[in-house]
Write an enzyme that holds these catalytic residues in place. Sequence first.
Site, PDB file in Angstrom:
ATOM      1  N   THR A 124      -5.779   7.606  -5.042  1.00  0.00           N
ATOM      2  CA  THR A 124      -5.700   7.708  -3.579  1.00  0.00           C
ATOM      3  C   THR A 124      -4.833   8.896  -3.176  1.00  0.00           C
ATOM      4  O   THR A 124      -5.154   9.631  -2.238  1.00  0.00           O
ATOM      5  CB  THR A 124      -5.131   6.396  -2.994  1.00  0.00           C
ATOM      6  OG1 THR A 124      -5.967   5.322  -3.423  1.00  0.00           O
ATOM      7  CG2 THR A 124      -5.092   6.415  -1.490  1.00  0.00           C
ATOM      8  N   GLU A 172       0.829  -1.209   0.000  1.00  0.00           N
ATOM      9  CA  GLU A 172       0.000   0.000   0.000  1.00  0.00           C
ATOM     10  C   GLU A 172       0.861   1.255   0.000  1.00  0.00           C
ATOM     11  O   GLU A 172       0.522   2.261  -0.621  1.00  0.00           O
ATOM     12  CB  GLU A 172      -0.897   0.015   1.244  1.00  0.00           C
ATOM     13  CG  GLU A 172      -2.049  -0.926   1.177  1.00  0.00           C
ATOM     14  CD  GLU A 172      -3.083  -0.458   0.172  1.00  0.00           C
ATOM     15  OE1 GLU A 172      -2.827  -0.635  -1.037  1.00  0.00           O
ATOM     16  OE2 GLU A 172      -4.106   0.072   0.576  1.00  0.00           O
TER      17      GLU A 172
HETATM   18  N1  HSE Z   1      -7.836   5.092   4.366  1.00  0.00           N
HETATM   19  C1  HSE Z   1      -7.383   5.287   3.032  1.00  0.00           C
HETATM   20  C2  HSE Z   1      -7.881   6.609   2.515  1.00  0.00           C
HETATM   21  C3  HSE Z   1      -7.916   4.175   2.173  1.00  0.00           C
HETATM   22  O1  HSE Z   1      -9.065   6.904   2.712  1.00  0.00           O
HETATM   23  O2  HSE Z   1      -7.108   7.368   1.950  1.00  0.00           O
HETATM   24  C4  HSE Z   1      -7.567   4.296   0.723  1.00  0.00           C
HETATM   25  O3  HSE Z   1      -6.488   3.509   0.391  1.00  0.00           O
END
Ligand code: HSE
Length: 291
Positions: free
Chosen positions: A168, A120
Amino acid sequence: MVTVRAPATSANLGSGFDVFGTALDRPADVVQVEKAGETTIEMQGAGSEFIPEDPEKNTAGAVARALDSPARIRIDKGVRPSSGLGSSAASAAAVAVGINEAYELGYSREELVPYAAEGEALVSGEAHADNVAPSIMGGFTIATPEGVTQVDASIPLVVCLPEMVISTRDARRVVPRSAEIERIVECVGRAATLVAGMFRDDPDLVGRGMEDGIVTPARAELIEGYDDVRAVALEAGATGVTVSGAGPAVIAACRESDRREIAGAMLDEFADRGVEGRVYQTAVGRGAEVF
Ligand code: HSE
């Protein structure tokens, strides 16, 4: 050779930014892992043309490096990238579980979470575990630096995925850097309500706990039609609606009897704006499965 099915996930659930996540019973990535002298990656399936096969740039390569175990990896994407459904996390989770099996490393599911989170980090710049934890462990998860708490919840869900792309990284740029104490107090109350709802399998409590006045309002502006889609879902019986992960998917909690109508209402509302999409009538699901 080991084959692993790792599910899509929905992170945050409104009040639990970077902490809460839930496995979805569909869609999923299916990954084959074999021991090898060096890591190679082959990709196919949903949106795979946008994902580099170079192990230095691929989330699966980062996981293999973190586990210090090179592998021949074949990924069949069922979870579309940049969807808000934990696409990179599903591949990272499957590879972590697959390498653990292939090399008989003996890690528990919880111990694998930080290794999968390294994948990630490559995608979003931060090693948050709120998608990889539920994809590996299943159910609803609370991922903190101290460890993961997992609940085998059973809550019907609808996930509507409009055809728009939000990375993201971009979605993290709009997150407020600070919040007023009143908003934080509200958020703690809602997060606690959501956790109670997951333990009790109560869609009303889960839905109430999905409200969020800090991160979601900023993210919602990136999703064309979000407020109207949310409104029609609530009218159709959803107990709560929020942005799934970093978006653009929108997730609703509900009773099973209302699931079909909510799914239709959300899809129609996006379609009325000329935004195509697809909808999953789903539920809190199982974690990665080895075949
Ligand atoms: N918690 C993360 C976000 C999840 O909201 O950016 C997305 O990968």
